[in-house]
Design a protein around this motif. Structure first.
Motif, PDB file in Angstrom:
ATOM      1  N   LEU A 199       0.827  -1.203   0.000  1.00 15.13           N
ATOM      2  CA  LEU A 199       0.000   0.000   0.000  1.00 15.13           C
ATOM      3  C   LEU A 199       0.867   1.260   0.000  1.00 15.13           C
ATOM      4  O   LEU A 199       0.690   2.160  -0.836  1.00 15.13           O
ATOM      5  CB  LEU A 199      -0.923  -0.019   1.217  1.00 15.13           C
ATOM      6  N   ALA A 200       1.822   1.329   0.926  1.00 17.63           N
ATOM      7  CA  ALA A 200       2.648   2.535   1.042  1.00 17.63           C
ATOM      8  C   ALA A 200       3.557   2.710  -0.175  1.00 17.63           C
ATOM      9  O   ALA A 200       3.594   3.783  -0.803  1.00 17.63           O
ATOM     10  CB  ALA A 200       3.486   2.469   2.318  1.00 17.63           C
ATOM     11  N   GLY A 201       4.301   1.651  -0.526  1.00 20.68           N
ATOM     12  CA  GLY A 201       5.233   1.752  -1.641  1.00 20.68           C
ATOM     13  C   GLY A 201       4.546   1.932  -2.975  1.00 20.68           C
ATOM     14  O   GLY A 201       4.987   2.717  -3.817  1.00 20.68           O
ATOM     15  N   GLY A 202       3.435   1.202  -3.176  1.00 16.15           N
ATOM     16  CA  GLY A 202       2.727   1.304  -4.454  1.00 16.15           C
ATOM     17  C   GLY A 202       2.137   2.682  -4.683  1.00 16.15           C
ATOM     18  O   GLY A 202       2.226   3.240  -5.789  1.00 16.15           O
ATOM     19  N   LEU A 203       1.514   3.255  -3.663  1.00 16.34           N
ATOM     20  CA  LEU A 203       0.932   4.591  -3.807  1.00 16.34           C
ATOM     21  C   LEU A 203       2.019   5.641  -4.002  1.00 16.34           C
ATOM     22  O   LEU A 203       1.865   6.584  -4.805  1.00 16.34           O
ATOM     23  CB  LEU A 203       0.081   4.923  -2.577  1.00 16.34           C
ATOM     24  N   PHE A 204       3.127   5.502  -3.285  1.00 18.01           N
ATOM     25  CA  PHE A 204       4.246   6.435  -3.426  1.00 18.01           C
ATOM     26  C   PHE A 204       4.834   6.361  -4.831  1.00 18.01           C
ATOM     27  O   PHE A 204       5.127   7.381  -5.471  1.00 18.01           O
ATOM     28  CB  PHE A 204       5.302   6.108  -2.370  1.00 18.01           C
TER      29      PHE A 204
END
Length: 431
Positions: A199-204
């Protein structure tokens, strides 16, 4: 055909490329889930069911669905842009992993776990291929392929080698992190961390829209889009990558079972980390060497070495010897993978580049899925040694296919390719 390359720009020059770090850092973060997912599922489901066979079956559903949907994700990214694919993908993946984790902890039946595994694998973000496509776009790798050979940036080879090292490093960190969380915190902690990183890496990563490749134009009668899988060489490489997937899947299950048999579950992460470290070290070396042999020959030789190294795994019963042999297997994987991706760059047009990368990523996942299923059944019935036979069988079959069909890995003549919209190609070494 022998390579004429004698020099290669350094990694420092590559990393000073303007804008590179804007997608490299989030891309690295978003890559971790790919290395954590299978081992996280195996450890959690084996804990809740007591069966490696059940754990392997659930992981297999994840791998098969990923293999089937990854190329479609690549096509959509080529057609509509990476951001349009990533934003819904990471949300669906995080929700699916959460559902699978909750079902496993609730002692849900195998069919329910398998059903939850399908969207988990199908929605896994294909960040590695997307990063490679961004390098190609940034360094001029999307130049029209009919323009003639040799006009791409000399940094393309360096970027490809760097991506190889990055991928292997994730397979050092990811499984070790997942194993440490599952054995030291909670059996579900590995999958929870995987969902959070996705979630964090993909959105970033998706937020870095300025570096994503341009969306390709709609197909026309004069210039129809070429499917990567329609190219015979890509199909041969996909078959070869199935065997590499069998090594990853078989090693994960068999090493886990071996660690349980000796009464030291925590050593599993160390053993798999050594295996992945060999892969990473070989990737660094492959990126630093100015090869005089062509990628096709390097791939055949590398695959032969991998098959030979895998042939002894089943007979080893010592932690130290298994770590040493695992290191050797890892050292042989990177040359085969890097050479395979290099060949893709010489065979596939820029308009299908992300799709081609995802076909190979999907082939690894499919081979891994088959391997964890078979290895899980074998270890349940015959112990860890039987599980180590899976990498051997998988690599032998793939090597036979690769040798028999190696002529299809030669790039077509430039004139013929240009007539079909597939002319100039810039060789890139990736993993």
């Amino acid at each position: 055909m022998a390579s004429t390359v004698e020099t290669r720009p350094g990694y420092g020059q590559l990393l000073r490329t303007p804008g590179a770090w804007t997608f490299l850092l989030p891309g690295f973060l978003a890559r971790q889930p790919f290395a954590m997912l299978t081992i996280g599922i195996v450890l959690l489901v084996q804990h809740t069911t007591g069966s490696y066979g059940s754990a392997g079956a659930v992981a297999a559903f994840t791998g098969v669905s990923m293999a089937l949907f990854a190329p479609q994700s690549g096509k959509l990214a080529d057609r509509f842009g990476q951001r349009a694919v990533l934003l819904p993908g990471v949300l669906v993946h995080a929700a699916s992993v959460s559902a699978l984790t909750a079902l496993a902890l609730a002692d849900a039946p195998l069919w329910a776990l398998s059903a939850a595994a399908v969207p988990t694998g199908a929605s896994l973000p294909q960040v590695g291929p997307m990063v490679r496509a961004r390098w190609a776009a940034m360094l001029g790798g999307n130049t029209s392929q009919a323009e003639g050979a040799g006009r791409g940036s000399p940094l393309m080879s360096t970027a490809a080698a760097f991506e190889s090292v990055t991928d292997e490093f994730t397979f050092v960190v990811g499984p070790v992190l997942a194993t440490a969380l599952c054995t030291g915190v909670h059996p579900a902690a590995g999958l929870i961390a995987e969902a959070a990183l996705t979630l964090a890496g993909g959105l970033f990563f998706a937020a870095q829209s300025r570096t994503q490749p341009a969306v390709r134009p709609a197909a026309t009668a004069a210039e129809p889009h070429v499917s990567a899988l329609s190219i015979p060489g890509v199909r041969v490489l996909a078959a070869a990558f199935l065997g590499i997937g069998s090594v990853f899947g078989g090693m994960q299950v068999a090493l886990t079972a071996f660690s349980e048999e000796i009464g030291n579950p925590g050593v599993n992460g160390l053993l798999y980390g050594v295996f992945a470290a060999g892969n990473m070290l070989a990737g660094i070396a492959c990126g630093a060497i100015a090869w005089k042999s062509g990628p096709r020959r390097r791939m055949v030789l590398g695959y032969a070495g991998l098959t030979l190294a895998a042939s002894a795994l089943w007979a080893v019963h010592s932690v130290a010897l298994l770590a040493g042999l695992g290191l050797l297997v890892g050292l042989c994987i990177a040359p085969a993978l890097i050479s395979g991706y290099t060949l893709v760059e010489s065979l596939v047009p820029a308009s299908a580049r992300t799709e081609a990368f995802t076909w190979l990523t999907g082939a690894v996942a499919l081979g891994q899925a088959a391997a964890v299923t078979v290895a899980g059944q074998l270890t349940d019935e015959h112990g860890a040694s039987a599980g180590f036979l899976v990498p051997l069988v998988g690599t032998v079959l793939a090597l036979i296919t690769l040798v028999a069909l190696r002529s299809r890995l030669s790039a077509r003549a430039s004139g013929r390719i240009a007539a079909r919209g597939m002319g100039h190609r810039v060789p890139v070494t990736v993993d």
